[in-house]
Design a protein around this motif. Structure first.
Motif, PDB file in Angstrom:
ATOM      1  N   LEU A 163       0.825  -1.206   0.000  1.00 46.18           N
ATOM      2  CA  LEU A 163       0.000   0.000   0.000  1.00 46.18           C
ATOM      3  C   LEU A 163       0.862   1.260   0.000  1.00 46.18           C
ATOM      4  N   PHE A 164       1.824   1.327   0.919  1.00 45.52           N
ATOM      5  CA  PHE A 164       2.659   2.523   1.013  1.00 45.52           C
ATOM      6  C   PHE A 164       3.509   2.711  -0.245  1.00 45.52           C
ATOM      7  N   LEU A 165       3.999   1.620  -0.809  1.00 44.67           N
ATOM      8  CA  LEU A 165       4.819   1.729  -2.012  1.00 44.67           C
ATOM      9  C   LEU A 165       3.995   2.229  -3.193  1.00 44.67           C
ATOM     10  N   ILE A 166       2.783   1.700  -3.349  1.00 39.91           N
ATOM     11  CA  ILE A 166       1.925   2.139  -4.450  1.00 39.91           C
ATOM     12  C   ILE A 166       1.506   3.592  -4.253  1.00 39.91           C
ATOM     13  N   VAL A 167       1.176   3.971  -3.019  1.00 39.91           N
ATOM     14  CA  VAL A 167       0.813   5.366  -2.738  1.00 39.91           C
ATOM     15  C   VAL A 167       1.970   6.293  -3.094  1.00 39.91           C
ATOM     16  N   PHE A 168       3.174   5.894  -2.723  1.00 37.02           N
ATOM     17  CA  PHE A 168       4.356   6.711  -3.021  1.00 37.02           C
ATOM     18  C   PHE A 168       4.550   6.860  -4.529  1.00 37.02           C
ATOM     19  N   LEU A 169       4.485   5.754  -5.252  1.00 34.67           N
ATOM     20  CA  LEU A 169       4.702   5.789  -6.697  1.00 34.67           C
ATOM     21  C   LEU A 169       3.604   6.572  -7.413  1.00 34.67           C
ATOM     22  N   VAL A 170       2.356   6.360  -7.004  1.00 41.26           N
ATOM     23  CA  VAL A 170       1.248   7.093  -7.621  1.00 41.26           C
ATOM     24  C   VAL A 170       1.368   8.587  -7.323  1.00 41.26           C
ATOM     25  N   SER A 171       1.793   8.922  -6.112  1.00 44.71           N
ATOM     26  CA  SER A 171       1.954  10.334  -5.752  1.00 44.71           C
ATOM     27  C   SER A 171       3.013  11.007  -6.617  1.00 44.71           C
ATOM     28  N   VAL A 172       4.127  10.294  -6.835  1.00 41.17           N
ATOM     29  CA  VAL A 172       5.241  10.879  -7.586  1.00 41.17           C
ATOM     30  C   VAL A 172       4.943  10.927  -9.079  1.00 41.17           C
ATOM     31  N   PHE A 173       4.393   9.837  -9.622  1.00 37.62           N
ATOM     32  CA  PHE A 173       4.292   9.719 -11.078  1.00 37.62           C
ATOM     33  C   PHE A 173       2.888   9.950 -11.636  1.00 37.62           C
ATOM     34  N   VAL A 174       1.922  10.217 -10.775  1.00 35.18           N
ATOM     35  CA  VAL A 174       0.576  10.539 -11.266  1.00 35.18           C
ATOM     36  C   VAL A 174       0.095  11.858 -10.676  1.00 35.18           C
ATOM     37  N   ILE A 175      -0.017  11.905  -9.358  1.00 34.15           N
ATOM     38  CA  ILE A 175      -0.618  13.080  -8.720  1.00 34.15           C
ATOM     39  C   ILE A 175       0.246  14.324  -8.905  1.00 34.15           C
ATOM     40  N   PHE A 176       1.557  14.197  -8.663  1.00 33.63           N
ATOM     41  CA  PHE A 176       2.436  15.368  -8.775  1.00 33.63           C
ATOM     42  C   PHE A 176       2.431  15.977 -10.179  1.00 33.63           C
ATOM     43  N   PHE A 559      -9.462   6.122  -6.551  1.00 38.46           N
ATOM     44  CA  PHE A 559      -9.580   7.103  -7.623  1.00 38.46           C
ATOM     45  C   PHE A 559      -8.214   7.546  -8.130  1.00 38.46           C
ATOM     46  N   SER A 560      -7.245   7.676  -7.236  1.00 39.31           N
ATOM     47  CA  SER A 560      -5.916   8.115  -7.660  1.00 39.31           C
ATOM     48  C   SER A 560      -5.281   7.127  -8.626  1.00 39.31           C
ATOM     49  N   THR A 561      -5.595   5.840  -8.461  1.00 36.32           N
ATOM     50  CA  THR A 561      -5.041   4.846  -9.379  1.00 36.32           C
ATOM     51  C   THR A 561      -5.694   4.919 -10.755  1.00 36.32           C
ATOM     52  N   MET A 562      -6.878   5.538 -10.838  1.00 39.20           N
ATOM     53  CA  MET A 562      -7.564   5.695 -12.125  1.00 39.20           C
ATOM     54  C   MET A 562      -7.242   7.033 -12.784  1.00 39.20           C
ATOM     55  N   LEU A 563      -6.554   7.905 -12.072  1.00 39.07           N
ATOM     56  CA  LEU A 563      -6.375   9.273 -12.542  1.00 39.07           C
ATOM     57  C   LEU A 563      -5.615   9.336 -13.860  1.00 39.07           C
ATOM     58  N   SER A 564      -4.526   8.583 -13.970  1.00 33.11           N
ATOM     59  CA  SER A 564      -3.731   8.638 -15.198  1.00 33.11           C
ATOM     60  C   SER A 564      -4.488   8.074 -16.384  1.00 33.11           C
ATOM     61  N   ILE A 594       9.502   6.534 -20.400  1.00 31.53           N
ATOM     62  CA  ILE A 594       8.512   5.870 -21.249  1.00 31.53           C
ATOM     63  C   ILE A 594       7.945   4.649 -20.537  1.00 31.53           C
ATOM     64  N   VAL A 595       8.817   3.881 -19.870  1.00 32.00           N
ATOM     65  CA  VAL A 595       8.350   2.719 -19.111  1.00 32.00           C
ATOM     66  C   VAL A 595       7.402   3.151 -17.997  1.00 32.00           C
ATOM     67  N   VAL A 596       7.766   4.204 -17.277  1.00 32.96           N
ATOM     68  CA  VAL A 596       6.914   4.712 -16.194  1.00 32.96           C
ATOM     69  C   VAL A 596       5.571   5.170 -16.747  1.00 32.96           C
ATOM     70  N   CYS A 597       5.596   5.856 -17.875  1.00 32.34           N
ATOM     71  CA  CYS A 597       4.350   6.299 -18.503  1.00 32.34           C
ATOM     72  C   CYS A 597       3.485   5.102 -18.881  1.00 32.34           C
ATOM     73  N   PHE A 598       4.092   4.077 -19.468  1.00 34.63           N
ATOM     74  CA  PHE A 598       3.354   2.856 -19.793  1.00 34.63           C
ATOM     75  C   PHE A 598       2.726   2.253 -18.539  1.00 34.63           C
ATOM     76  N   MET A 599       3.501   2.182 -17.468  1.00 38.42           N
ATOM     77  CA  MET A 599       3.024   1.547 -16.241  1.00 38.42           C
ATOM     78  C   MET A 599       1.773   2.223 -15.703  1.00 38.42           C
ATOM     79  N   PHE A 600       1.856   3.522 -15.505  1.00 39.19           N
ATOM     80  CA  PHE A 600       0.761   4.211 -14.828  1.00 39.19           C
ATOM     81  C   PHE A 600      -0.382   4.555 -15.775  1.00 39.19           C
ATOM     82  N   ARG A 601      -0.114   4.562 -17.058  1.00 36.30           N
ATOM     83  CA  ARG A 601      -1.187   4.773 -18.027  1.00 36.30           C
ATOM     84  C   ARG A 601      -2.031   3.512 -18.190  1.00 36.30           C
TER      85      ARG A 601
END
Length: 729
Positions: A163-176, A559-564, A594-601
């Motif tokens: 949970l904490f790892l996903i929150v951190f990654l989503v915060s950095v690469f989606v929300i920010f 919802f944050s996981t659906m944002l991207s 590009i890999v990060v974009c693929f992941m969160f998209r």
């Protein structure tokens, strides 16, 4: 390996082995491993950066970690909440220091001049690298272990850490990056940030106008038109996906296997190809258009350019997503429920209406949501076949990349799009509700699913066959156009397009690729293969947390996981360029961005598929595994994953395919070193070259078809209930 020893080894790796900063030759370049790399400033590990290169601020980053690592190496596990609080405080302090130093000191030096009083002369730093990434992950682990000790998620460290790892990654690469772009909606070049500027941009008839339905004057606004198209696409893709799922899983139709293959064809096609094929089939000079004009004297004109063309193209493109979500859900309906209904003298139609459909409601809701969001974010079809029909994604693209570029206007349009996305998300949650849909309980179930009502079967088969014939027509055109000189004028047979794209020579017993497509093809496959398992793992882990764990802010996390996924790819790509082009995270024009974009998209499809599948599994299966002494991780691996194989397959396939066919999300991220197939194809099309792009696209279709077959064999099939043998009619 002894756990205490692991802490010491990681400490040595972080301090003395891993390069702290980003290596200039790229994230995937390992030439820094040469002897003496720890001396160079750009590749030196953390300890040598602090001691040898006067990066004194890094002591604040490393200090808490050294204390935590030594404490865990020479003491036993946490024994009290007091010790857990100390661990939590040190880990949080270290993580905060890591983030703050990155934000306050960049490539040009300190952000605030006052910091010069505390720093060496000419202090600066480049983007973070392997060492900083590893230390971030370790700090998150210590935070999670402290919370797990304090009872979070019933003390399960694996779930807490995930949970904490996903929150951190989503915060950095989606929300920010998204918030960074959205803030531009309030920004005026003259007055700075202003609510008035935001109001003027967001509240106007060009966006929200309802003139097309008689409310007010003028035409419908771009947001209104886009929402209508998205609803229609969501309904059509969900309906078609359900028809295919019912035919393949609940009938004895002899062509079920072929229908399944045909249903997945559109997803393995680069976006512009479907629109182009529709133009060749139904456009002003299309085959069908010319036939109708010559046979019946009816002039169809350019009806395909606009709403109808977009709707058909999007339905064709996104039906496979709905199908992949629904097939696992339909398979998961327990036979005992339908048999109980039949025992109570319910007709097949009544059983289907009041038992089967309610049990697959999560799948229907998730399929519609994905179709709705995909339609809202679609750019390729809108540019090619949208005509005068206004859609938000195209307007955002023109606002970002058009002649009169306006990031503020683009941000305001993104806000409008998010309004619809959030609304659809909330409606979906309300419709599914808090009911239980679990039908896989772990108990023996030797029954067979009941046969479909006759008219449901006939309608499903008819719809699936019609859509399959239409799909085949599209792909026959695509295949043929790659072997003709010039479609529409010169139909001479030729192989020159394939030779130009994929030619090769043998020189001195070495195979030399000379075709123009090889570089982008190899790069695309490499990055897609790298992103696929990471995307799938994160999507399935997120779905597991949302369905099996309870924690604060669960809805916000979902919802944050659906944002991207909800925001057009063009905005995601542009936001990445703006957010990650300097320290602390400098990834622009590298392979990793590009890999990060693929992941969160692409991750949200794995999330929605796993949620739909896991809602059908009784939590008692997990509890039984725990009772027998299995850890959470082992329970997931041996119990849950085998039962959600369709969701795993959907996530793997979607991630790989969309990584190859993505256009809008990566159009700003490609570079000379990392050019992708989709961007290369679009570049040729913009120069009015169609032969090589179609030849390239058909090759990609073949590669992705082989990949789907291979993934299907790798994942395998799940067996929940006795296969349907009798009674299908």
């Amino acid at each position: 390996m002894n756990v205490r020893l692991q802490h010491l080894i990681l400490l040595l790796v972080v301090l003395f082995i891993m390069p702290w900063y980003e290596f200039t030759d790229g994230f995937f370049n390992f030439s820094w491993l040469s002897l003496g790399y720890f001396v160079a400033e750009e590749s030196a590990p953390l300890y040598f950066q602090m001691v040898g290169h006067e990066k004194v601020w890094l002591y604040l980053v490393s200090g808490p970690y050294v204390l935590l690592a030594l404490a865990n190496a020479f003491t036993r596990k946490l024994r009290s909440d007091y010790e857990a609080n100390i661990h939590l405080g040190l880990a949080a302090l270290g993580l905060l220091a890591l983030m703050m130093q990155g934000m306050l000191i960049n490539d040009f030096g300190p952000v605030f001049l006052a910091l010069n009083a505390f720093l060496p002369i000419d202090a600066y730093q480049i983007g973070m690298g392997y060492g900083a990434l590893l230390l971030s992950v370790i700090y998150i682990y210590y935070v999670a272990s402290a919370f797990a000790h304090k009872g979070m998620m019933k003390g399960d460290l694996f779930s807490t850490y995930a949970l904490f790892l996903i929150v951190f990654l989503v915060s950095v690469f989606v929300i920010f990056p998204v918030l960074n772009i959205l803030s531009r909606a309030f920004l005026d070049s003259d007055t700075g940030y202003s609510i008035t500027v935001f109001s003027e941009r967001i509240f106007n008839s060009n966006i929200w106008g309802l003139g097309c339905i008689g409310i007010g004057s003028g035409y419908c606004g771009v947001a209104t038109a886009t929402a209508f198209l998205a609803v229609m696409t969501g309904l059509s893709t969900t309906t078609l996906g359900l028809c295919f799922a019912l035919v393949i899983t609940r009938t004895d139709f002899k062509w079920r296997g072929r229908l399944k293959a045909l249903s997945l064809l559109p997803i393995i096609t680069p976006p512009f190809v479907v629109g182009m094929a529709l133009i060749m089939l139904l456009g002003r000079s299309g085959i069908v258009t010319k036939f109708i004009e010559s046979t019946f004297g009816i002039e169809l004109g350019g009806w395909i350019y606009g709403f109808w063309g977009l709707w058909i193209a999007q339905t064709l493109a996104y039906t496979p997503i709905a199908f992949m979500v629904l097939i696992g859900v339909v398979q998961g309906v327990g036979p005992s429920y339908e048999e109980a209904s039949t025992t109570l003298n319910a007709t097949p139609l009544r059983t289907f209406r009041f038992v089967t459909l309610p049990l697959i409601r999560p799948g229907l809701a998730n399929a519609f949501l994905l179709g709705f969001v995909e339609s809202m974010a679609d750019l390729g079809n809108a540019l090619l076949i949208g005509g005068d029909f206004p859609v938000l994604s195209a307007q955002i693209f023109y606002a970002v990349a058009g002649a009169s570029s306006s990031t503020g206007k683009a941000a305001a349009l993104v806000v409008s799009l998010l309004v619809f996305t959030i609304t659809a998300f909330l409606i979906q949650r309300y419709w599914v509700g808090r009911k239980t849909y679990a039908t896989v309980t772990g108990k023996g179930d030797g029954g067979s699913n009941q046969s479909l009502p006759k008219w449901v079967k006939n309608v499903s088969v008819s719809v699936a066959l019609f859509w399959s014939v239409f799909t085949v027509s599209i792909y026959v055109l695509i295949l043929m156009s790659g072997f003709v000189e010039t479609w529409g004028s010169d139909y001479s047979l030729t192989f020159k397009h394939y030779i130009t794209a994929f030619d090769f020579n043998i020189v001195n017993s070495h195979l030399i690729a000379t075709g123009v497509a090889w570089d982008s093809l190899i790069t695309t496959l490499w990055l897609a293969l790298l992103a696929m398992p990471l995307t799938t793992a994160m999507g399935l882990a997120t779905g597991y947390l949302l369905t099996r764990q309870n924690f604060a802010f669960k809805s916000a996390f979902e919802f944050s996981t659906m944002l991207s996924f909800a925001i057009p790819g063009i905005v995601i790509g542009f936001s990445y360029v703006v957010a990650f082009n300097q320290a602390p995270i400098d990834l622009t024009y590298t392979g990793i961005i590009i890999v990060v974009c693929f992941m969160f998209r692409n991750m949200p499809v794995g999330v929605r598929s796993s949620i739909a599948a896991l809602k059908q599994l009784d939590p008692g299966l997990d509890e039984a595994s725990f009772t027998l002494g299995a850890s959470n991780l082992r329970s997931i691996r041996t119990v849950i994953l085998p039962l959600i194989k369709p969701a795993v397959f959907s996530a793997l396939v979607y991630s790989f395919i969309r990584s190859i066919t993505s256009v809008s999300a990566v159009i700003f991220l490609v570079s000379a070193d990392y050019n992708l197939a989709s961007a290369y194809i679009i570049g040729l099309v913009e120069n009015n070259q169609f032969g090589v792009p179609i030849a390239y696209s058909t090759t990609l279709i073949a590669i992705m078809g082989i990949a789907i077959f291979g993934l299907n064999q790798l994942v395998g099939k799940r067996t929940l209930f006795k296969p349907l043998t009798n009674g299908a009619s």
